[in-house]
Design a protein around this motif. Structure first.
Motif, PDB file in Angstrom:
ATOM      1  N   THR A 119      38.124 155.845  53.933  1.00 22.14           N
ATOM      2  CA  THR A 119      38.548 155.218  55.265  1.00 22.14           C
ATOM      3  C   THR A 119      37.501 154.684  56.096  1.00 22.14           C
ATOM      4  N   GLN A 120      37.780 153.380  56.564  1.00 24.37           N
ATOM      5  CA  GLN A 120      36.719 152.811  57.566  1.00 24.37           C
ATOM      6  C   GLN A 120      36.865 153.239  58.906  1.00 24.37           C
ATOM      7  N   VAL A 121      35.971 153.876  59.438  1.00 24.17           N
ATOM      8  CA  VAL A 121      35.928 154.265  60.936  1.00 24.17           C
ATOM      9  C   VAL A 121      35.824 153.178  61.777  1.00 24.17           C
ATOM     10  N   PRO A 122      36.812 153.052  62.827  1.00 18.92           N
ATOM     11  CA  PRO A 122      36.646 151.817  63.789  1.00 18.92           C
ATOM     12  C   PRO A 122      35.467 152.248  64.758  1.00 18.92           C
ATOM     13  N   ASP A 123      34.853 151.236  64.964  1.00 19.90           N
ATOM     14  CA  ASP A 123      33.456 151.152  65.786  1.00 19.90           C
ATOM     15  C   ASP A 123      34.126 151.117  67.379  1.00 19.90           C
ATOM     16  N   THR A 124      34.339 152.286  67.873  1.00 11.31           N
ATOM     17  CA  THR A 124      34.787 152.296  69.451  1.00 11.31           C
ATOM     18  C   THR A 124      33.816 152.080  70.395  1.00 11.31           C
ATOM     19  N   HIS A 125      32.521 152.430  70.373  1.00 15.63           N
ATOM     20  CA  HIS A 125      31.392 152.341  71.044  1.00 15.63           C
ATOM     21  C   HIS A 125      30.258 151.320  70.142  1.00 15.63           C
ATOM     22  N   SER A 126      29.602 150.859  71.423  1.00 17.41           N
ATOM     23  CA  SER A 126      28.522 150.024  70.935  1.00 17.41           C
ATOM     24  C   SER A 126      27.181 150.626  70.951  1.00 17.41           C
ATOM     25  N   LYS A 127      26.255 150.249  70.001  1.00 18.28           N
ATOM     26  CA  LYS A 127      24.868 150.605  69.884  1.00 18.28           C
ATOM     27  C   LYS A 127      24.147 149.886  70.981  1.00 18.28           C
ATOM     28  N   VAL A 128      24.378 148.578  71.046  1.00 15.64           N
ATOM     29  CA  VAL A 128      23.829 147.729  71.990  1.00 15.64           C
ATOM     30  C   VAL A 128      24.276 148.280  73.525  1.00 15.64           C
ATOM     31  N   VAL A 129      25.389 148.829  73.720  1.00 12.52           N
ATOM     32  CA  VAL A 129      25.524 149.062  75.179  1.00 12.52           C
ATOM     33  C   VAL A 129      24.889 150.495  75.266  1.00 12.52           C
ATOM     34  N   GLY A 130      24.838 151.383  74.332  1.00 10.59           N
ATOM     35  CA  GLY A 130      24.162 152.730  74.208  1.00 10.59           C
ATOM     36  C   GLY A 130      22.775 152.505  74.719  1.00 10.59           C
ATOM     37  N   TYR A 131      22.177 151.584  73.850  1.00 10.46           N
ATOM     38  CA  TYR A 131      20.580 151.393  74.156  1.00 10.46           C
ATOM     39  C   TYR A 131      20.307 150.945  75.511  1.00 10.46           C
ATOM     40  N   ALA A 132      21.342 150.055  75.955  1.00  7.76           N
ATOM     41  CA  ALA A 132      21.334 149.332  77.358  1.00  7.76           C
ATOM     42  C   ALA A 132      21.302 150.555  78.332  1.00  7.76           C
ATOM     43  N   LEU A 133      22.351 151.496  78.405  1.00  5.21           N
ATOM     44  CA  LEU A 133      22.346 152.501  78.952  1.00  5.21           C
ATOM     45  C   LEU A 133      21.287 153.523  78.916  1.00  5.21           C
ATOM     46  N   TRP A 134      20.642 153.519  77.737  1.00  5.90           N
ATOM     47  CA  TRP A 134      19.386 154.513  77.590  1.00  5.90           C
ATOM     48  C   TRP A 134      18.406 154.101  78.420  1.00  5.90           C
ATOM     49  N   ILE A 135      18.087 152.833  78.614  1.00  9.58           N
ATOM     50  CA  ILE A 135      17.099 152.063  79.583  1.00  9.58           C
ATOM     51  C   ILE A 135      17.025 152.773  80.924  1.00  9.58           C
ATOM     52  N   PHE A 136      18.232 153.281  81.360  1.00  9.80           N
ATOM     53  CA  PHE A 136      18.690 154.027  82.415  1.00  9.80           C
ATOM     54  C   PHE A 136      18.815 155.652  82.284  1.00  9.80           C
ATOM     55  N   GLY A 137      18.393 156.087  81.051  1.00  8.35           N
ATOM     56  CA  GLY A 137      18.897 157.130  80.482  1.00  8.35           C
ATOM     57  C   GLY A 137      18.210 158.605  81.198  1.00  8.35           C
ATOM     58  N   PHE A 138      17.219 158.383  82.022  1.00 11.15           N
ATOM     59  CA  PHE A 138      17.066 159.456  82.843  1.00 11.15           C
ATOM     60  C   PHE A 138      18.148 159.944  83.857  1.00 11.15           C
ATOM     61  N   THR A 139      19.176 158.998  83.905  1.00  9.02           N
ATOM     62  CA  THR A 139      20.284 159.486  84.777  1.00  9.02           C
ATOM     63  C   THR A 139      21.319 159.830  83.889  1.00  9.02           C
ATOM     64  N   GLY A 140      21.401 159.883  82.324  1.00 10.92           N
ATOM     65  CA  GLY A 140      22.076 160.395  81.559  1.00 10.92           C
ATOM     66  C   GLY A 140      23.355 159.410  81.315  1.00 10.92           C
TER      67      GLY A 140
END
Length: 133
Positions: A2-23
């Motif tokens: 079964t194909q798992v839907p891509d609910t979250h984006s790695k691009v958004v995850g990495y963009a938020l990681w830039i501010f990752g010290f805020t969690g």
């Protein structure tokens, strides 16, 4: 298989990681407890923040398995919460017009509702997607 839907984006995850010290990336991937710890310790004094650079793909995969795909896009809702959350725009996007307007008039219920949404937004979206999906 079964194909798992891509609910979250790695691009958004990495963009938020830039501010990752805020969690913020940890909140995005549905890890509010460690997101809060990252917030108060500046990403475990930068060490946890750096390690997360390599953990984002697995956090993304876990979020894809955990959260329900549907008409409400997790990435859009999280971007709206991050930048316009005090105005309730993310709630209006999810169809929660009454609380969205209430947030608009009270600056996210004086910031407390906005913080609450950082802890619960993924679950709120999952519930809405199940109702509409």
């Amino acid at each position: 298989m079964t194909q798992v839907p891509d609910t979250h984006s790695k691009v958004v995850g990495y963009a938020l990681w830039i501010f990752g010290f805020t969690g913020s990336h940890r909140f995005y991937y549905g890890k509010p407890v460690t997101g809060t710890i990252w917030f108060f310790t500046l990403g475990l004094l930068g060490i946890g923040w750096l390690i997360d650079l390599f953990l984002i793909p697995s956090m993304d995969r876990q979020a894809d398995f955990r959260f329900h795909d549907g008409p409400i896009n997790y990435s859009v809702a999280w971007i709206l919460l991050t930048f316009l959350g005090l105005l309730g725009v993310h709630r209006m996007y999810m169809g929660k017009w009454l609380t969205g307007i209430l947030y608009l008039l009270t600056l996210g219920l004086f910031g407390l509702g906005w913080l609450y949404d950082y802890w619960t937004l993924n679950e709120q979206i999952t519930v809405r997607n199940r109702e509409r999906g």
